[in-house]
Every structure is written in C-alpha cells, then in structure tokens.
Design a protein around this motif. Structure first.
Motif, PDB file in Angstrom:
ATOM      1  N   PHE A 294      -3.519  17.057  16.398  1.00 35.13           N
ATOM      2  CA  PHE A 294      -2.062  17.064  16.526  1.00 35.13           C
ATOM      3  C   PHE A 294      -1.582  15.841  17.313  1.00 35.13           C
ATOM      4  O   PHE A 294      -0.654  15.145  16.888  1.00 35.13           O
ATOM      5  CB  PHE A 294      -1.601  18.351  17.209  1.00 35.13           C
ATOM      6  N   PHE A 295      -2.223  15.559  18.444  1.00 34.19           N
ATOM      7  CA  PHE A 295      -1.803  14.401  19.236  1.00 34.19           C
ATOM      8  C   PHE A 295      -2.183  13.089  18.560  1.00 34.19           C
ATOM      9  O   PHE A 295      -1.476  12.086  18.700  1.00 34.19           O
ATOM     10  CB  PHE A 295      -2.348  14.488  20.656  1.00 34.19           C
ATOM     11  N   LEU A 296      -3.251  13.079  17.806  1.00 30.05           N
ATOM     12  CA  LEU A 296      -3.595  11.898  17.002  1.00 30.05           C
ATOM     13  C   LEU A 296      -2.530  11.657  15.943  1.00 30.05           C
ATOM     14  O   LEU A 296      -2.157  10.512  15.672  1.00 30.05           O
ATOM     15  CB  LEU A 296      -4.976  12.100  16.373  1.00 30.05           C
ATOM     16  N   ALA A 297      -2.017  12.733  15.360  1.00 33.78           N
ATOM     17  CA  ALA A 297      -0.938  12.607  14.377  1.00 33.78           C
ATOM     18  C   ALA A 297       0.314  12.032  15.025  1.00 33.78           C
ATOM     19  O   ALA A 297       1.002  11.185  14.426  1.00 33.78           O
ATOM     20  CB  ALA A 297      -0.627  13.972  13.763  1.00 33.78           C
ATOM     21  N   LEU A 298       0.631  12.473  16.229  1.00 34.48           N
ATOM     22  CA  LEU A 298       1.798  11.906  16.930  1.00 34.48           C
ATOM     23  C   LEU A 298       1.600  10.422  17.221  1.00 34.48           C
ATOM     24  O   LEU A 298       2.540   9.626  17.106  1.00 34.48           O
ATOM     25  CB  LEU A 298       2.048  12.672  18.230  1.00 34.48           C
ATOM     26  N   TRP A 299       0.377  10.057  17.577  1.00 33.91           N
ATOM     27  CA  TRP A 299       0.103   8.656  17.877  1.00 33.91           C
ATOM     28  C   TRP A 299       0.200   7.787  16.618  1.00 33.91           C
ATOM     29  O   TRP A 299       0.793   6.714  16.637  1.00 33.91           O
ATOM     30  CB  TRP A 299      -1.274   8.558  18.511  1.00 33.91           C
ATOM     31  N   PHE A 300      -0.353   8.273  15.496  1.00 30.93           N
ATOM     32  CA  PHE A 300      -0.291   7.513  14.249  1.00 30.93           C
ATOM     33  C   PHE A 300       1.116   7.480  13.662  1.00 30.93           C
ATOM     34  O   PHE A 300       1.456   6.578  12.917  1.00 30.93           O
ATOM     35  CB  PHE A 300      -1.245   8.097  13.200  1.00 30.93           C
ATOM     36  N   ASN A 301       1.916   8.461  13.958  1.00 29.51           N
ATOM     37  CA  ASN A 301       3.241   8.571  13.353  1.00 29.51           C
ATOM     38  C   ASN A 301       4.298   7.828  14.167  1.00 29.51           C
ATOM     39  O   ASN A 301       5.492   8.039  13.973  1.00 29.51           O
ATOM     40  CB  ASN A 301       3.639  10.042  13.211  1.00 29.51           C
ATOM     41  N   ASP A 302       3.890   6.938  15.038  1.00 32.10           N
ATOM     42  CA  ASP A 302       4.826   6.245  15.911  1.00 32.10           C
ATOM     43  C   ASP A 302       5.856   5.442  15.118  1.00 32.10           C
ATOM     44  O   ASP A 302       7.047   5.499  15.399  1.00 32.10           O
ATOM     45  CB  ASP A 302       4.042   5.337  16.864  1.00 32.10           C
TER      46      ASP A 302
ATOM     47  N   THR B  14       5.557   4.960   9.258  1.00 28.42           N
ATOM     48  CA  THR B  14       5.235   4.280   8.004  1.00 28.42           C
ATOM     49  C   THR B  14       3.777   4.481   7.615  1.00 28.42           C
ATOM     50  O   THR B  14       3.408   4.240   6.477  1.00 28.42           O
ATOM     51  CB  THR B  14       5.504   2.763   8.111  1.00 28.42           C
ATOM     52  N   ASP B  15       2.963   4.904   8.550  1.00 27.48           N
ATOM     53  CA  ASP B  15       1.538   5.069   8.315  1.00 27.48           C
ATOM     54  C   ASP B  15       1.265   6.460   7.753  1.00 27.48           C
ATOM     55  O   ASP B  15       1.838   7.447   8.212  1.00 27.48           O
ATOM     56  CB  ASP B  15       0.789   4.877   9.627  1.00 27.48           C
ATOM     57  N   ALA B  16       0.390   6.553   6.781  1.00 22.19           N
ATOM     58  CA  ALA B  16       0.069   7.848   6.167  1.00 22.19           C
ATOM     59  C   ALA B  16      -0.897   8.663   7.017  1.00 22.19           C
ATOM     60  O   ALA B  16      -1.044   9.860   6.789  1.00 22.19           O
ATOM     61  CB  ALA B  16      -0.528   7.630   4.783  1.00 22.19           C
ATOM     62  N   ARG B  17      -1.539   8.028   8.005  1.00 22.03           N
ATOM     63  CA  ARG B  17      -2.511   8.757   8.822  1.00 22.03           C
ATOM     64  C   ARG B  17      -1.856   9.835   9.685  1.00 22.03           C
ATOM     65  O   ARG B  17      -2.473  10.853   9.965  1.00 22.03           O
ATOM     66  CB  ARG B  17      -3.290   7.793   9.702  1.00 22.03           C
ATOM     67  N   GLY B  18      -0.613   9.641  10.091  1.00 19.06           N
ATOM     68  CA  GLY B  18       0.080  10.625  10.920  1.00 19.06           C
ATOM     69  C   GLY B  18       0.258  11.961  10.216  1.00 19.06           C
ATOM     70  O   GLY B  18      -0.192  12.998  10.721  1.00 19.06           O
ATOM     71  N   PRO B  19       0.909  11.971   9.042  1.00 19.48           N
ATOM     72  CA  PRO B  19       1.048  13.253   8.334  1.00 19.48           C
ATOM     73  C   PRO B  19      -0.281  13.867   7.904  1.00 19.48           C
ATOM     74  O   PRO B  19      -0.419  15.091   7.866  1.00 19.48           O
ATOM     75  CB  PRO B  19       1.908  12.909   7.115  1.00 19.48           C
TER      76      PRO B  19
END
Length: 146
Positions: free
Chosen positions: A29-37, A40-45
C-alpha cells in the motif's frame, strides 16, 4: 466466539496470516502511494491492486480457518468488497485518459475482489449446520379398538 477466531478465552491471539499478510499488505500500500506520486506511473495502481488482492486472499484463508459460521468477518466481507470495487472503479475511471491498460487491469482486480468475496461467503455458508433429518423406517399402524 469460536476458539479459532483469533481469541483464546479472553485473550486475543495473532495468527500466522496476520504475521505474513499484514506487513505485505501495508508495504504494498505504501509502495503504491510512493509510485503514484506523479499519477502517471502504472506501478502505483498495480501495487495498490496487489495489496488489496493479498487482503482478499487473507479473508479467504481466515474464512476457511474459522470455526464460527456467524463470525463478524462474514458480515464485513460484502462491505469490504463494495468498498474495494468502488475504489477500483474510481482508479480505473481516473486513469482512463492517461493509460487505458491500467483501467483494464483495475477491472480485472475488481472482478477478482468480487469472486474472492463470493468464495469467502460461500465458505462461511458451508459451515452452517444443516437441519438433521432422520430416515423414516416404517409406517405406524393404527391401533385397533379392543
């Protein structure tokens, strides 16, 4: 509550599921928040979907291990699935103009959440006691008046 529903008398116990899935779900979950900064990155979702997928696997395993068919978890599952599907639909809709592949993957996650919730509820329903039927061995004969 049944003895296997995270309680042992008056004390709360921690199962292996909580020790394994808890940190994994929180980390993803926190990795998703970090990637979703930048959004535009698909790694967050993807990390967000994977974290909730692990949570649903956790729910299925907890339903399987439960001895109590009236566990509070059974009543929580439809609410959890509704929340996850609505959130996933929101993420898919917000990413539709950015990357449609993310929206398609989020649709797959939503389908998994629905199926996992259905499976967990069916596991609880299978543990309910069925009515005890007894076979009829023969007819009773009417008594004759003497």
């Amino acid at each position: 509550m049944a003895p296997n529903d995270n309680t042992d008398g008056d004390e709360l116990t921690v199962t292996w599921r909580a020790l394994v899935f808890g940190p994994l779900v929180v980390a993803l979950f926190f990795l998703a928040l970090w990637f979703n900064d930048a959004a535009t990155d698909a790694r967050g979702p993807l990390c967000l979907g994977l974290s909730f997928t692990l949570a649903m696997v956790w729910v299925i395993l907890a339903a399987h291990a439960s001895d109590n068919p009236d566990s509070p978890l059974r009543g929580f599952i439809p609410k959890m699935v509704t929340f996850l599907v609505l959130g996933t639909a929101f993420v898919a809709a917000s990413r539709w103009n950015i990357d449609r592949r993310v929206s398609a993957v989020e649709g797959g996650f939503a389908a998994f959440y629905i199926i996992a919730g259905y499976v967990a509820i069916r596991i609880f329903d299978a543990k309910r006691k069925r009515p005890q039927l007894s076979a009829v061995t023969g007819r009773k004969r009417p008594r004759r008046n003497q």
